[in-house]
Design an enzyme around this catalytic site. Structure first.
Site, PDB file in Angstrom:
ATOM      1  N   ASP A 197       0.568  -1.253   0.156  1.00 47.26           N
ATOM      2  CA  ASP A 197      -0.089   0.392   0.076  1.00 47.26           C
ATOM      3  C   ASP A 197       1.024   1.188   0.288  1.00 47.26           C
ATOM      4  OD1 ASP A 197      -2.400   2.014   0.908  1.00 47.26           O
ATOM      5  OD2 ASP A 197      -2.167   1.635   2.477  1.00 47.26           O
ATOM      6  N   ASP A 199      -0.340   5.225   1.430  1.00 44.29           N
ATOM      7  CA  ASP A 199      -0.670   6.174   2.393  1.00 44.29           C
ATOM      8  C   ASP A 199      -0.400   5.036   3.568  1.00 44.29           C
ATOM      9  OD1 ASP A 199      -1.492   6.847   0.007  1.00 44.29           O
ATOM     10  OD2 ASP A 199      -3.509   7.822   0.976  1.00 44.29           O
TER      11      ASP A 199
END
Length: 411
Positions: A197, A199
């Site tokens: 991922d 963020d």
């Protein structure tokens, strides 16, 4: 044409044959290992097993060997010669008689990696006791790293990986340490795709909040983001709601946001090391390609996919275009990247922190919850709760020394 000759297969060791365990202790110095085996060589023994550990300048060297093969030499002669050699170097020697090789390791073999900052004696004792309680035996312990966290690895046999992982997850949560349990085998070294991922994982920020700061709607966006990451809102609906708040923002803000993005500590080290080892690395994000494309170029990533902000006449329209990357989309992209990389899904690693990462984490061979929400920590294969992304390397059995050696020899 001459006939070819196949060498005879080596005979299996006789489990009833007499053997000697030779143990050497003392201050380490060059030449000890060579000296011991030079001494043993005069008795024509065969080496069955060797273990050597050096800790703070003190050596423990163990050699399991057959009984003397020379007819004119006895076990007593060997004992006396080894003790004399050891005393000449101010070392201690212990020799234990027995029969055969080491006892076979139990079925069910795993690597248990423990991360602590610090790693206390209390937590180590508790982890070891829980391993024993599951029927496991600790065959070997080694340190992988001393900073930025202390990381140690237990080689465990006699317990199946899944029950061991479940038992240690409960213990780890109570102790405040991170514990990862992975099955032993060649596949551990063959994991060749890592997808993470973006963020709050690869970077410290939530990209949409950086955009929102320029649109003076930070509080509204942050509120929706938090609810979505807790799993309280449908991600796609929350994405559209947040992006609508950015309508009318000048596209020149994109360069400003790119400059504001802060990589997570250890991110560059993680990616650089994985690439040197031949891994392929990618990112999937519920954020925006306007940022992930830049990260892909800067970090040399093999794959990147995210949502795309629509821009018309130099302004953000408040809409996204194309396929939305949501929770299911991340898992779908992991599979797509694995297929493109030629890597079985079982040999992939996924890293994430939010509820929308759960499908991806569960689909991967190893799913790592990185400083994640409670619901994610409980569902992932393992969790890392220290703020250093490169600690994921230790879960793959890569030591800090190996990382630093690679940095020294590669420009």
């Amino acid at each position: 044409m001459s006939a070819s000759h196949t060498p005879p297969a080596a005979a299996a060791p006789d489990e009833d044959a007499p053997t000697l365990l030779v143990k050497i202790f003392g201050k380490d110095r060059p030449g000890i290992t060579a000296g011991l085996f030079d001494t043993l060589a005069t008795f024509s023994v065969d080496v069955i097993d060797i273990e050597q550990v050096v800790t703070r300048g003190r050596i423990v060297l163990c050699a399991l060997v057959t009984a003397p093969a020379r007819r004119d030499a006895t076990e007593g002669d060997l004992r006396a010669t080894v003790h004399t050699w050891a005393e000449s170097l101010r070392l201690q020697a212990e020799i234990i008689s027995g029969r055969g090789d080491n006892r076979p390791r139990g079925l069910g073999r795993s690597h248990v990696t423990v991360l602590g900052n610090p790693l206390t004696a209390e937590s180590t004792a508790a982890i070891a006791a829980r391993i024993t309680g599951t029927g496991g035996n600790i065959d070997r312990i080694s340190r992988l790293a001393k900073y930025p966290v202390t990381a140690v690895e237990f080689a465990v046999s006699g317990a199946e990986t899944e029950p061991l992982r479940t038992a240690l997850a409960t213990e780890a949560a109570a102790l405040g340490v991170d514990v990862a349990v992975v099955a032993s085998g060649l596949h551990r070294r063959a994991q060749r795709l890592v997808v993470m991922d973006v963020d709050s994982t690869l970077i410290q920020d939530e990209v949409i909040e950086l955009f929102a700061a320029h649109a003076d709607c930070e509080d509204k966006v942050a509120e929706v983001t938090a609810a979505a990451m807790r799993g309280e809102l449908d991600f796609e609906q929350s994405l559209h709601a947040r992006v609508r708040l950015l309508a009318g923002l000048d596209a020149s803000v994109i360069d400003k946001v790119r400059s504001e993005v802060r990589l997570t500590p250890g991110a560059r080290t993680l990616i650089r090391t994985l690439k040197r080892l031949g891994y392929q690395v990618g990112v999937v994000s519920g954020g925006f390609t306007q940022v992930t494309d830049d990260l892909q170029e800067r970090l040399g990533l093999d794959f990147a996919s995210a949502n795309t902000l629509e821009i018309v006449d130099g302004k953000l329209t408040g809409r996204v275009v194309g396929e939305v990357v949501d929770r299911a989309g991340k898992a779908r992209l992991l599979r797509r990247f694995a297929e493109q990389a030629g890597v079985p899904l079982s040999q992939t690693v996924a890293i994430g922190d939010g509820a929308n990462d759960l499908d991806m984490l569960n689909a991967a061979g190893l799913g790592v919850a990185f400083n994640a929400k409670p619901v994610v920590r409980e569902a992932a294969h393992t969790a890392v709760n220290v703020p250093f992304l490169d600690t994921v390397l230790y879960l793959l059995g890569i030591t800090r020394d190996e990382v630093e050696a690679a940095d020294t020899h590669v420009g």
